[in-house]
Motif scaffolding. Structure first.
Motif, PDB file in Angstrom:
ATOM      1  N   GLU A  54       0.842  -1.188   0.000  1.00 65.46           N
ATOM      2  CA  GLU A  54       0.000   0.000   0.000  1.00 65.46           C
ATOM      3  C   GLU A  54       0.883   1.246   0.000  1.00 65.46           C
ATOM      4  O   GLU A  54       1.813   1.321   0.811  1.00 65.46           O
ATOM      5  N   PRO A  55       0.600   2.207  -0.880  1.00 69.25           N
ATOM      6  CA  PRO A  55       1.387   3.454  -0.842  1.00 69.25           C
ATOM      7  C   PRO A  55       1.351   4.131   0.518  1.00 69.25           C
ATOM      8  O   PRO A  55       2.299   4.817   0.897  1.00 69.25           O
ATOM      9  N   THR A  56       0.259   3.895   1.279  1.00 66.52           N
ATOM     10  CA  THR A  56       0.142   4.533   2.589  1.00 66.52           C
ATOM     11  C   THR A  56       0.924   3.792   3.678  1.00 66.52           C
ATOM     12  O   THR A  56       0.939   4.212   4.833  1.00 66.52           O
ATOM     13  N   GLU A  62      10.075   7.648   4.701  1.00 69.65           N
ATOM     14  CA  GLU A  62      10.369   6.211   4.757  1.00 69.65           C
ATOM     15  C   GLU A  62      10.416   5.596   3.357  1.00 69.65           C
ATOM     16  O   GLU A  62      11.188   4.661   3.115  1.00 69.65           O
ATOM     17  N   TRP A  63       9.596   6.108   2.436  1.00 72.24           N
ATOM     18  CA  TRP A  63       9.615   5.564   1.074  1.00 72.24           C
ATOM     19  C   TRP A  63      10.952   5.794   0.393  1.00 72.24           C
ATOM     20  O   TRP A  63      11.384   4.984  -0.427  1.00 72.24           O
ATOM     21  N   ILE A  64      11.620   6.905   0.727  1.00 66.77           N
ATOM     22  CA  ILE A  64      12.945   7.142   0.136  1.00 66.77           C
ATOM     23  C   ILE A  64      13.847   5.968   0.456  1.00 66.77           C
ATOM     24  O   ILE A  64      14.482   5.387  -0.420  1.00 66.77           O
ATOM     25  N   TYR A  87       4.802   8.837  -7.530  1.00 70.69           N
ATOM     26  CA  TYR A  87       3.466   8.242  -7.514  1.00 70.69           C
ATOM     27  C   TYR A  87       3.090   7.836  -6.084  1.00 70.69           C
ATOM     28  O   TYR A  87       2.008   8.165  -5.600  1.00 70.69           O
ATOM     29  N   LEU A  88       3.996   7.131  -5.412  1.00 72.17           N
ATOM     30  CA  LEU A  88       3.684   6.642  -4.062  1.00 72.17           C
ATOM     31  C   LEU A  88       3.342   7.787  -3.118  1.00 72.17           C
ATOM     32  O   LEU A  88       2.342   7.722  -2.400  1.00 72.17           O
ATOM     33  N   ILE A  89       4.152   8.846  -3.146  1.00 73.60           N
ATOM     34  CA  ILE A  89       3.867   9.918  -2.187  1.00 73.60           C
ATOM     35  C   ILE A  89       2.642  10.729  -2.605  1.00 73.60           C
ATOM     36  O   ILE A  89       2.014  11.367  -1.768  1.00 73.60           O
ATOM     37  N   SER A  90       2.273  10.667  -3.900  1.00 80.06           N
ATOM     38  CA  SER A  90       1.050  11.367  -4.315  1.00 80.06           C
ATOM     39  C   SER A  90      -0.192  10.656  -3.764  1.00 80.06           C
ATOM     40  O   SER A  90      -1.273  11.234  -3.705  1.00 80.06           O
ATOM     41  N   GLN A  91      -0.038   9.379  -3.417  1.00 83.02           N
ATOM     42  CA  GLN A  91      -1.151   8.576  -2.882  1.00 83.02           C
ATOM     43  C   GLN A  91      -1.185   8.608  -1.362  1.00 83.02           C
ATOM     44  O   GLN A  91      -2.018   7.964  -0.745  1.00 83.02           O
ATOM     45  N   ASN A  92      -0.216   9.295  -0.798  1.00 87.91           N
ATOM     46  CA  ASN A  92       0.044   9.163   0.628  1.00 87.91           C
ATOM     47  C   ASN A  92      -0.711  10.188   1.464  1.00 87.91           C
ATOM     48  O   ASN A  92      -0.677  11.343   1.164  1.00 87.91           O
TER      49      ASN A  92
END
Ligand code: HEC
Length: 92
Positions: A54-56, A62-64, A87-92
């Motif tokens: 999940e992107p969240t 942390e995603w970095i 993309y991931l942080i845009s969903q976060n």
């Protein structure tokens, strides 16, 4: 002979540090085109070894860290790595 080995070691260290400076350190792309490309890369590359996370699951910071471990596993180019991150942080 020793000199050659030392030179080779120095050159590869240099290349490693260059590669690091290419790494994703924060957001870059915001256009919907890049973000949807990031989504496609994510959906196609990140479910080979485990289910799509999940992107969240992680904060932006942390995603970095997580993505810099996973991008080489998924054999992403630096640009794909960046698009997936954005993309991931845009969903976060
Ligand atoms: C070649 C196999 C492989 C690919 C491809 C891969 N992963 Fe992973 N992933 C793993 C393994 C093995 C683990 C568990 C060990 C670890 O955490 O390093 C893991 C764990 C994770 C975790 C949980 C650990 C954490 O820090 O939350 C996340 C999230 C994750 N991967 C995201 C991704 C994303 C995003 C991609 C696509 C860019 C991806 N993975 C591609 C093998 C892979």
């Amino acid at each position: 002979m020793k000199k050659t080995i030392l030179t080779a070691a120095a050159v590869s260290l240099f290349m490693v540090s260059c590669a690091r400076s290419n790494a994703v350190t924060g957001p870059k792309y915001t256009s919907s085109e890049k973000l949807s490309q990031g989504k496609t890369v994510f959906e196609n590359s990140c479910n080979k070894c485990h289910n799509l996370p999940e992107p969240t699951k992680h904060t932006d910071a942390e995603w970095i860290e997580t993505l810099s471990r996973m991008a080489p596993r998924a054999k992403l180019t630096p640009d794909q790595h960046q698009m997936v991150y954005d993309y991931l942080i845009s969903q976060n």
